[in-house]
Design an enzyme around this catalytic site. Structure first.
Site, PDB file in Angstrom:
ATOM      1  N   SER A  27       0.854   3.753   2.159  1.00 55.55           N
ATOM      2  CA  SER A  27       0.649   4.348   3.627  1.00 55.55           C
ATOM      3  C   SER A  27       2.176   4.969   3.996  1.00 55.55           C
ATOM      4  O   SER A  27       2.489   5.713   4.787  1.00 55.55           O
ATOM      5  CB  SER A  27       0.130   3.492   4.651  1.00 55.55           C
ATOM      6  OG  SER A  27       1.167   2.528   5.054  1.00 55.55           O
ATOM      7  N   SER A  83       0.890  -1.247   0.040  1.00 57.21           N
ATOM      8  CA  SER A  83       0.072  -0.183  -0.057  1.00 57.21           C
ATOM      9  C   SER A  83       0.957   1.142   0.051  1.00 57.21           C
ATOM     10  O   SER A  83       1.998   1.094   0.088  1.00 57.21           O
ATOM     11  CB  SER A  83      -1.076   0.037   1.047  1.00 57.21           C
ATOM     12  OG  SER A  83      -0.286   0.392   2.456  1.00 57.21           O
ATOM     13  N   SER A  92      -3.274   6.893   5.582  1.00 60.33           N
ATOM     14  CA  SER A  92      -2.592   5.923   6.263  1.00 60.33           C
ATOM     15  C   SER A  92      -3.426   5.513   7.431  1.00 60.33           C
ATOM     16  O   SER A  92      -3.953   6.094   8.224  1.00 60.33           O
ATOM     17  CB  SER A  92      -1.113   6.087   6.848  1.00 60.33           C
ATOM     18  OG  SER A  92      -0.749   5.243   7.796  1.00 60.33           O
ATOM     19  N   LYS A 102       5.025   0.904   9.608  1.00 62.44           N
ATOM     20  CA  LYS A 102       4.745   2.042   9.967  1.00 62.44           C
ATOM     21  C   LYS A 102       6.053   2.614  10.534  1.00 62.44           C
ATOM     22  O   LYS A 102       6.807   1.808  10.955  1.00 62.44           O
ATOM     23  CB  LYS A 102       3.456   2.093  10.904  1.00 62.44           C
ATOM     24  CG  LYS A 102       2.361   1.711  10.590  1.00 62.44           C
ATOM     25  CD  LYS A 102       1.768   2.448   9.049  1.00 62.44           C
ATOM     26  CE  LYS A 102       0.209   1.590   8.803  1.00 62.44           C
ATOM     27  NZ  LYS A 102      -0.296   2.168   7.216  1.00 62.44           N
TER      28      LYS A 102
END
Length: 270
Positions: free
Chosen positions: A69, A67, A227, A124
């Protein structure tokens, strides 16, 4: 798919076959006789599988970024390596920590098992450590009452959707990196879930403020307006940590029409 469990089962099955052949059946076969099929296709793979299982469980594990994010630090199609021992050695499959080592630090890019569904791995950036008070208000990040420095950088162009995002240089601890933070995007968090420790967070029209519980971490994506992170689904328990991402070893562009392999993205990142 729990690939670690699959590898573990394969290790056990092929290991049993390998042991039986070495200790029993190989001694009974006539000299020069061919190996039976179960040895050729089973036991012979045991040394390879055990090496792969050991490396993946305790040293490094590959991941693919699915993704956007973490744009601009990590792009969709990046293949990364994750250090499995930086934050301590854990038992494969069970995930129990057996050898404590370093703790995650602010600015680390961390892979962890998604708290709401531990079968899914997320990636993250670590922002809040245990005991920190982290506020994301009016699209500005504050940690323990101190606003995190931001410096404007050149706007980032999203080629897949043909628009620009505001890019900034952010410093967390000793780590300087880029984030995307669109000034015209909404500041509040309208989709926050009912997660463990939600009573530690206060949501309002300007954003959210959270006190990070002991043994947990608050993480954010570098693409702040695109995100799903701790602002929405909560804190990352120490037990869910997989490792520290540190190297891009391959990139295959998935944008249509595909551009192919981007060798320029291979290397370390912050």
């Amino acid at each position: 798919m729990n690939f670690a469990l699959i590898l573990f089962v394969l290790c056990v099955v092929t290991g049993i076959l390998w042991g039986l052949d070495r200790m029993v059946f190989a001694r009974k076969r006539p000299a020069g006789a061919p190996d039976p099929w179960w040895v050729e296709y089973g036991a012979s793979f045991f040394p390879v599988i055990i090496v792969v299982f050991g490396l993946r469980s305790f040293v490094v594990e590959p991941f693919r970024i699915p993704s956007g994010s973490m744009i601009p630090t990590l792009l969709i199609g990046d293949f990364i390596l994750v250090n499995k021992f930086t934050y301590g050695v854990r038992l494969p499959v069970l995930h129990d920590k057996i050898i404590p080592m370093n703790d995650p630090q602010r600015g680390d890019v961390m892979v962890f098992r998604y708290p709401a569904d531990p079968s899914v791995d997320y990636i993250k950036r670590v922002v809040g450590l245990p005991g920190d008070t982290v506020a994301y208000q009016n699209k500005r990040l504050t940690i323990n009452g101190v606003e995190v420095p931001l410096q404007p950088a050149e706007d980032y162009f999203h080629s897949e959707r043909a628009y620009y995002s505001n890019r900034f240089s952010e410093t967390l601890g000793d780590v300087q990196h880029h984030i995307l933070n669109d000034r015209d995007a909404r500041a509040d968090i309208p989709t926050a879930l009912d997660f463990p420790g939600r009573e530690n967070c206060v949501y309002n029209r300007e954003g959210v403020r959270c006190e990070v519980p002991v043994g947990h971490y608050l993480v954010l994506g570098d693409n702040r307006d695109q995100s799903a992170d701790s602002r929405i689904w909560g804190f990352v328990p120490d037990a869910n940590i997989v490792g520290k991402a540190f190297f891009i070893w391959f990139h295959a562009d998935t944008i249509l029409p595909p551009k192919g392999i981007d060798f320029g993205r291979i290397g370390s990142f912050r």
